[in-house]
Enzyme design. Structure first.
Site, PDB file in Angstrom:
ATOM      1  N   CYS A  12       0.849  -1.180   0.000  1.00 54.16           N
ATOM      2  CA  CYS A  12       0.000   0.000   0.000  1.00 54.16           C
ATOM      3  C   CYS A  12       0.893   1.241   0.000  1.00 54.16           C
ATOM      4  O   CYS A  12       2.121   1.150   0.120  1.00 54.16           O
ATOM      5  CB  CYS A  12      -0.913   0.006   1.225  1.00 54.16           C
ATOM      6  SG  CYS A  12      -0.005   0.102   2.798  1.00 54.16           S
ATOM      7  N   HIS A  36       5.196  -5.391   8.864  1.00 52.92           N
ATOM      8  CA  HIS A  36       5.029  -6.776   9.306  1.00 52.92           C
ATOM      9  C   HIS A  36       5.383  -7.754   8.185  1.00 52.92           C
ATOM     10  O   HIS A  36       4.528  -8.435   7.620  1.00 52.92           O
ATOM     11  CB  HIS A  36       3.584  -7.001   9.774  1.00 52.92           C
ATOM     12  CG  HIS A  36       3.368  -6.586  11.199  1.00 52.92           C
ATOM     13  ND1 HIS A  36       2.158  -6.183  11.699  1.00 52.92           N
ATOM     14  CD2 HIS A  36       4.246  -6.501  12.239  1.00 52.92           C
ATOM     15  CE1 HIS A  36       2.292  -5.877  12.981  1.00 52.92           C
ATOM     16  NE2 HIS A  36       3.544  -6.061  13.321  1.00 52.92           N
ATOM     17  N   GLU A 122      -0.120  -0.557  16.183  1.00 58.91           N
ATOM     18  CA  GLU A 122      -0.858   0.621  15.709  1.00 58.91           C
ATOM     19  C   GLU A 122      -1.810   1.137  16.785  1.00 58.91           C
ATOM     20  O   GLU A 122      -1.877   2.338  17.055  1.00 58.91           O
ATOM     21  CB  GLU A 122      -1.647   0.278  14.442  1.00 58.91           C
ATOM     22  CG  GLU A 122      -2.525   1.430  13.952  1.00 58.91           C
ATOM     23  CD  GLU A 122      -3.461   1.032  12.826  1.00 58.91           C
ATOM     24  OE1 GLU A 122      -4.577   1.578  12.763  1.00 58.91           O
ATOM     25  OE2 GLU A 122      -3.075   0.162  12.002  1.00 58.91           O
ATOM     26  N   THR A 158      -6.780   0.712  11.050  1.00 58.62           N
ATOM     27  CA  THR A 158      -6.805   0.964   9.605  1.00 58.62           C
ATOM     28  C   THR A 158      -7.078  -0.269   8.764  1.00 58.62           C
ATOM     29  O   THR A 158      -7.550  -0.160   7.631  1.00 58.62           O
ATOM     30  CB  THR A 158      -5.475   1.587   9.147  1.00 58.62           C
ATOM     31  OG1 THR A 158      -4.401   0.739   9.565  1.00 58.62           O
ATOM     32  CG2 THR A 158      -5.288   2.977   9.748  1.00 58.62           C
ATOM     33  N   SER A 214       0.878  -9.945  10.286  1.00 56.89           N
ATOM     34  CA  SER A 214       0.223  -8.852   9.567  1.00 56.89           C
ATOM     35  C   SER A 214      -1.291  -8.927   9.715  1.00 56.89           C
ATOM     36  O   SER A 214      -1.930  -9.871   9.234  1.00 56.89           O
ATOM     37  CB  SER A 214       0.606  -8.901   8.080  1.00 56.89           C
ATOM     38  OG  SER A 214      -0.236  -8.062   7.312  1.00 56.89           O
ATOM     39  N   SER A 215      -1.877  -7.925  10.339  1.00 56.67           N
ATOM     40  CA  SER A 215      -3.323  -7.897  10.570  1.00 56.67           C
ATOM     41  C   SER A 215      -4.110  -7.900   9.263  1.00 56.67           C
ATOM     42  O   SER A 215      -5.082  -8.640   9.106  1.00 56.67           O
ATOM     43  CB  SER A 215      -3.697  -6.664  11.396  1.00 56.67           C
ATOM     44  OG  SER A 215      -5.100  -6.571  11.564  1.00 56.67           O
ATOM     45  N   SER A 258       1.917  -5.375   3.346  1.00 55.35           N
ATOM     46  CA  SER A 258       3.347  -5.331   3.695  1.00 55.35           C
ATOM     47  C   SER A 258       4.165  -6.334   2.887  1.00 55.35           C
ATOM     48  O   SER A 258       5.308  -6.625   3.242  1.00 55.35           O
ATOM     49  CB  SER A 258       3.528  -5.612   5.201  1.00 55.35           C
ATOM     50  OG  SER A 258       2.887  -4.640   5.980  1.00 55.35           O
TER      51      SER A 258
END
Length: 276
Positions: A12, A36, A122, A158, A214-215, A258
């Protein structure tokens, strides 16, 4: 077997920006993983001598430090600046936004509700900007256990799903006289999720590429499994198994925000080698 990549996937804006900043500051350190993705962290260390500091004590006086995309707690930022080294802020602007909202709304007397994981870096950073009551919740059931004032401001992590955020909002509105709602979910998250959902509906097997911590990649995997039961979350090509693809006609591929392109290309190349 055909391989199709989702229309929207991978790096992103915020991650691209952070990687570029780190590459422009060789020899610097990052406070916590910049993004991440362990393989990309290793590349930055190998090619640009960007080291990883796990806490403030690991950073020497006067050392240049890059702030991770997820941001850091407000007090940690203050302590870091007191060390005297250059502080390069690579916090994603979409993460800075909820930090600013929480600070402002808290100062105006609102209780703060954050839809997100309290243990995620975050959210730890965002919560630190509150000067009054602040709560991080993952669902309505958690929300029901909290005693809130009549004035509530709500933001979201986010990378969360908008459908789940709406459930939080729909519960708060009839229970409080004033609810200020801020849509802080990143557009790139929406786009990647919509593209993954569309592809998973047609695919026989889905490969979701991204860091295990990574969420947003975990969210992509959850979405893909809803439509394609044979969906796998992997971080590297070494995790691939040939039997996943046997008898399949369409393999869909998506990647978290990521995940760099070079990892995606490696994995697709390995899938092609299976020749199923």
């Amino acid at each position: 077997m055909e391989i199709e990549i989702a229309q929207s996937y991978g790096f992103c804006f915020g991650v691209k920006r952070a990687i570029k900043i780190a590459e422009e500051h060789p020899g610097s350190s990052t406070l916590g993983p910049l993004i991440h993705n362990n393989m990309e962290i290793e590349r930055l260390k190998r090619d640009f001598n960007v080291s990883l500091a796990t806490n403030l004590d690991d950073i020497g006086a006067g050392q240049a430090t890059v702030i991770r995309t997820h941001g850091i707690p407000k007090n940690d930022l203050k302590k870091l600046k007191e060390k005297g080294g250059e502080v390069i802020d690579a916090t994603c602007p979409f993460v800075t936004k909820p930090q600013q909202i929480v600070e402002k709304m808290s100062e105006e007397g609102y209780d703060i509700v954050i839809f997100g994981d309290a243990n995620h870096p975050e959210i730890k950073g965002v919560m630190s900007y509150a000067t009054g009551p602040v709560y991080a919740v993952l669902n309505v059931e958690e929300l029901k256990t909290i005693s809130l004032k009549e004035r509530v401001a709500v933001v979201a992590q986010t990378t969360r799903k908008i459908e789940e955020y709406n459930k939080i909002i729909n519960y708060l509105v009839p229970h409080h006289k004033e609810v200020r709602v801020f849509n802080t979910i990143c557009n790139a998250t929406f786009e990647n999720q919509d593209a993954a959902r569309e592809l998973a509906r047609r695919a026989d097997v889905m490969i979701v590429i991204g860091g295990k911590q990574s969420s947003n990649t975990k969210q992509l995997h959850t979405i893909c499994r809803e439509y394609c039961p044979d969906s796998y979350h992997i971080e590297s090509k070494d995790e691939l198994k040939k039997e996943w693809f046997e008898g399949k006609k369409l393999c869909g591929v998506t990647a978290g925000a990521s995940t760099p392109e070079w990892i995606i290309e490696e994995i697709i190349g390995k899938i092609r080698e299976f020749k199923v």
